[in-house]
Scaffold this motif. Structure first.
Motif, PDB file in Angstrom:
ATOM      1  N   ARG A   6       7.179  -5.772  13.055  1.00 20.77           N
ATOM      2  CA  ARG A   6       7.064  -6.605  11.861  1.00 20.77           C
ATOM      3  C   ARG A   6       7.935  -6.061  10.741  1.00 20.77           C
ATOM      4  O   ARG A   6       7.985  -4.866  10.489  1.00 20.77           O
ATOM      5  CB  ARG A   6       5.616  -6.655  11.390  1.00 20.77           C
ATOM      6  N   TRP A   7       8.591  -6.980  10.057  1.00 24.54           N
ATOM      7  CA  TRP A   7       9.389  -6.604   8.889  1.00 24.54           C
ATOM      8  C   TRP A   7       8.462  -6.076   7.812  1.00 24.54           C
ATOM      9  O   TRP A   7       7.384  -6.614   7.591  1.00 24.54           O
ATOM     10  CB  TRP A   7      10.158  -7.788   8.367  1.00 24.54           C
ATOM     11  N   VAL A   8       8.901  -5.053   7.110  1.00 24.47           N
ATOM     12  CA  VAL A   8       8.130  -4.496   6.007  1.00 24.47           C
ATOM     13  C   VAL A   8       8.302  -5.434   4.806  1.00 24.47           C
ATOM     14  O   VAL A   8       9.428  -5.780   4.438  1.00 24.47           O
ATOM     15  CB  VAL A   8       8.612  -3.066   5.663  1.00 24.47           C
ATOM     16  N   SER A   9       7.202  -5.833   4.195  1.00 23.10           N
ATOM     17  CA  SER A   9       7.263  -6.775   3.078  1.00 23.10           C
ATOM     18  C   SER A   9       7.971  -6.156   1.878  1.00 23.10           C
ATOM     19  O   SER A   9       8.014  -4.928   1.718  1.00 23.10           O
ATOM     20  CB  SER A   9       5.857  -7.209   2.670  1.00 23.10           C
ATOM     21  N   LEU A  10       8.489  -7.012   1.026  1.00 29.21           N
ATOM     22  CA  LEU A  10       9.148  -6.536  -0.187  1.00 29.21           C
ATOM     23  C   LEU A  10       8.154  -5.804  -1.091  1.00 29.21           C
ATOM     24  O   LEU A  10       8.501  -4.801  -1.716  1.00 29.21           O
ATOM     25  CB  LEU A  10       9.792  -7.694  -0.937  1.00 29.21           C
ATOM     26  N   ALA A  11       6.932  -6.277  -1.155  1.00 35.81           N
ATOM     27  CA  ALA A  11       5.916  -5.621  -1.985  1.00 35.81           C
ATOM     28  C   ALA A  11       5.658  -4.197  -1.494  1.00 35.81           C
ATOM     29  O   ALA A  11       5.576  -3.252  -2.299  1.00 35.81           O
ATOM     30  CB  ALA A  11       4.633  -6.432  -1.993  1.00 35.81           C
ATOM     31  N   LEU A  12       5.545  -4.032  -0.193  1.00 34.90           N
ATOM     32  CA  LEU A  12       5.313  -2.684   0.355  1.00 34.90           C
ATOM     33  C   LEU A  12       6.550  -1.807   0.159  1.00 34.90           C
ATOM     34  O   LEU A  12       6.434  -0.617  -0.155  1.00 34.90           O
ATOM     35  CB  LEU A  12       4.934  -2.767   1.830  1.00 34.90           C
ATOM     36  N   GLN A  13       7.734  -2.392   0.309  1.00 36.51           N
ATOM     37  CA  GLN A  13       8.967  -1.626   0.058  1.00 36.51           C
ATOM     38  C   GLN A  13       8.989  -1.135  -1.389  1.00 36.51           C
ATOM     39  O   GLN A  13       9.282   0.031  -1.655  1.00 36.51           O
ATOM     40  CB  GLN A  13      10.211  -2.484   0.337  1.00 36.51           C
ATOM     41  N   ALA A  14       8.640  -2.020  -2.341  1.00 32.94           N
ATOM     42  CA  ALA A  14       8.626  -1.632  -3.758  1.00 32.94           C
ATOM     43  C   ALA A  14       7.569  -0.566  -4.018  1.00 32.94           C
ATOM     44  O   ALA A  14       7.810   0.395  -4.758  1.00 32.94           O
ATOM     45  CB  ALA A  14       8.373  -2.865  -4.630  1.00 32.94           C
ATOM     46  N   PHE A  15       6.412  -0.707  -3.399  1.00 28.19           N
ATOM     47  CA  PHE A  15       5.350   0.286  -3.549  1.00 28.19           C
ATOM     48  C   PHE A  15       5.804   1.648  -3.035  1.00 28.19           C
ATOM     49  O   PHE A  15       5.614   2.675  -3.694  1.00 28.19           O
ATOM     50  CB  PHE A  15       4.087  -0.177  -2.802  1.00 28.19           C
ATOM     51  N   ASP A  16       6.418   1.666  -1.859  1.00 32.22           N
ATOM     52  CA  ASP A  16       6.916   2.920  -1.273  1.00 32.22           C
ATOM     53  C   ASP A  16       7.971   3.578  -2.162  1.00 32.22           C
ATOM     54  O   ASP A  16       7.978   4.796  -2.333  1.00 32.22           O
ATOM     55  CB  ASP A  16       7.533   2.670   0.107  1.00 32.22           C
ATOM     56  N   LEU A  17       8.876   2.760  -2.699  1.00 33.14           N
ATOM     57  CA  LEU A  17       9.916   3.312  -3.578  1.00 33.14           C
ATOM     58  C   LEU A  17       9.290   3.954  -4.807  1.00 33.14           C
ATOM     59  O   LEU A  17       9.685   5.042  -5.226  1.00 33.14           O
ATOM     60  CB  LEU A  17      10.908   2.219  -3.987  1.00 33.14           C
ATOM     61  N   ARG A  18       8.298   3.294  -5.392  1.00 36.67           N
ATOM     62  CA  ARG A  18       7.640   3.819  -6.592  1.00 36.67           C
ATOM     63  C   ARG A  18       6.849   5.087  -6.270  1.00 36.67           C
ATOM     64  O   ARG A  18       6.790   6.014  -7.076  1.00 36.67           O
ATOM     65  CB  ARG A  18       6.738   2.748  -7.198  1.00 36.67           C
ATOM     66  N   ALA A  19       6.258   5.147  -5.083  1.00 38.97           N
ATOM     67  CA  ALA A  19       5.517   6.351  -4.675  1.00 38.97           C
ATOM     68  C   ALA A  19       6.470   7.536  -4.503  1.00 38.97           C
ATOM     69  O   ALA A  19       6.142   8.663  -4.881  1.00 38.97           O
ATOM     70  CB  ALA A  19       4.753   6.082  -3.375  1.00 38.97           C
ATOM     71  N   LEU A  20       7.646   7.276  -3.957  1.00 35.90           N
ATOM     72  CA  LEU A  20       8.638   8.333  -3.752  1.00 35.90           C
ATOM     73  C   LEU A  20       9.347   8.695  -5.047  1.00 35.90           C
ATOM     74  O   LEU A  20       9.593   9.868  -5.330  1.00 35.90           O
ATOM     75  CB  LEU A  20       9.676   7.884  -2.707  1.00 35.90           C
ATOM     76  N   LEU A  21       9.673   7.684  -5.840  1.00 32.59           N
ATOM     77  CA  LEU A  21      10.450   7.858  -7.068  1.00 32.59           C
ATOM     78  C   LEU A  21       9.675   7.221  -8.221  1.00 32.59           C
ATOM     79  O   LEU A  21       9.887   6.047  -8.541  1.00 32.59           O
ATOM     80  CB  LEU A  21      11.821   7.193  -6.913  1.00 32.59           C
ATOM     81  N   PRO A  22       8.764   7.965  -8.853  1.00 30.13           N
ATOM     82  CA  PRO A  22       7.870   7.379  -9.861  1.00 30.13           C
ATOM     83  C   PRO A  22       8.570   6.684 -11.023  1.00 30.13           C
ATOM     84  O   PRO A  22       7.993   5.791 -11.639  1.00 30.13           O
ATOM     85  CB  PRO A  22       7.053   8.582 -10.350  1.00 30.13           C
TER      86      PRO A  22
END
Length: 145
Positions: A6-22
Motif C-alpha cells: 500500500r502507498w503511504v498516505s500524504l498525511a502519514l508522510q507529513a507526520f513522519d517528516l515532522r517526527a523526524l524534523l520537528p
C-alpha cells in the motif's frame, strides 16, 4: 493487496517528516495529491545547514532541491554531479524508491548523504557518492585541493 504494497498516505508522510524534523513545514494540497515540505539538513557537524524543499505528488518520484544556500559548481565545471537540469537532486535510481516507502526513512537520509558527498566533491573534485554505476573520478587535483 498486502500492507507492504500500500502507498503511504500524504498525511502519514507529513507526520513522519515532522517526527523526524520537528521544524519541518509541510503542506498537503488535496486537489493535486501533493505534499510539500521545507526543512533543514546538516549532513555532518562541520557541515553547512541547508534549507531543502521536498515536493512529492502521491505515486510519483519525490523531487528534492536545495533552496539555501544556493549550490555552486567547482571552477571549470559546468554542472554539479548527480543533479537534474532543473536543480533537482538525483538521490536514487528509478527502481530504488516506491510509493510504499516513507520519505522520512529514505528520501531525507538520502538527501543528507547527497549533501555530504556534494561538500566532499566541492573540496576534492571527486564524486564519492556512487550512483549510475560510476566510480569516483580521482584526479591529481583531488589530492591538491
Amino acid at each position: 493487496m498486502s500492507t507492504a504494497d500500500r502507498w503511504v498516505s500524504l498525511a502519514l508522510q507529513a507526520f513522519d517528516l515532522r517526527a523526524l524534523l520537528p521544524t519541518a513545514q509541510s503542506r498537503i494540497r488535496h486537489q493535486t495529491s501533493t505534499l510539500t515540505s521545507v526543512f533543514e539538513l546538516q549532513p555532518a557537524t562541520a557541515s553547512c545547514r541547508y534549507t531543502v524543499h521536498l515536493r512529492y505528488r502521491l505515486g510519483w518520484r519525490p523531487e528534492v532541491r536545495v533552496i539555501d544556500p544556493a549550490l555552486c559548481t567547482r571552477e571549470g565545471v559546468d554542472r554539479i554531479p548527480h543533479t537534474f537540469d532543473n536543480d533537482l537532486l538525483c538521490l536514487h535510481l528509478d527502481d530504488e524508491w516506491r510509493p510504499t516507502m516513507r520519505l522520512a526513512d529514505t528520501i531525507v537520509p538520502w538527501a543528507s548523504e547527497w549533501l555530504f558527498y556534494y561538500e566532499l566533491w566541492l573540496t576534492t573534485g571527486a564524486w564519492h557518492g556512487g550512483g549510475h554505476g560510476e566510480q569516483p573520478q580521482v584526479t591529481a587535483e583531488s589530492f591538491h585541493s
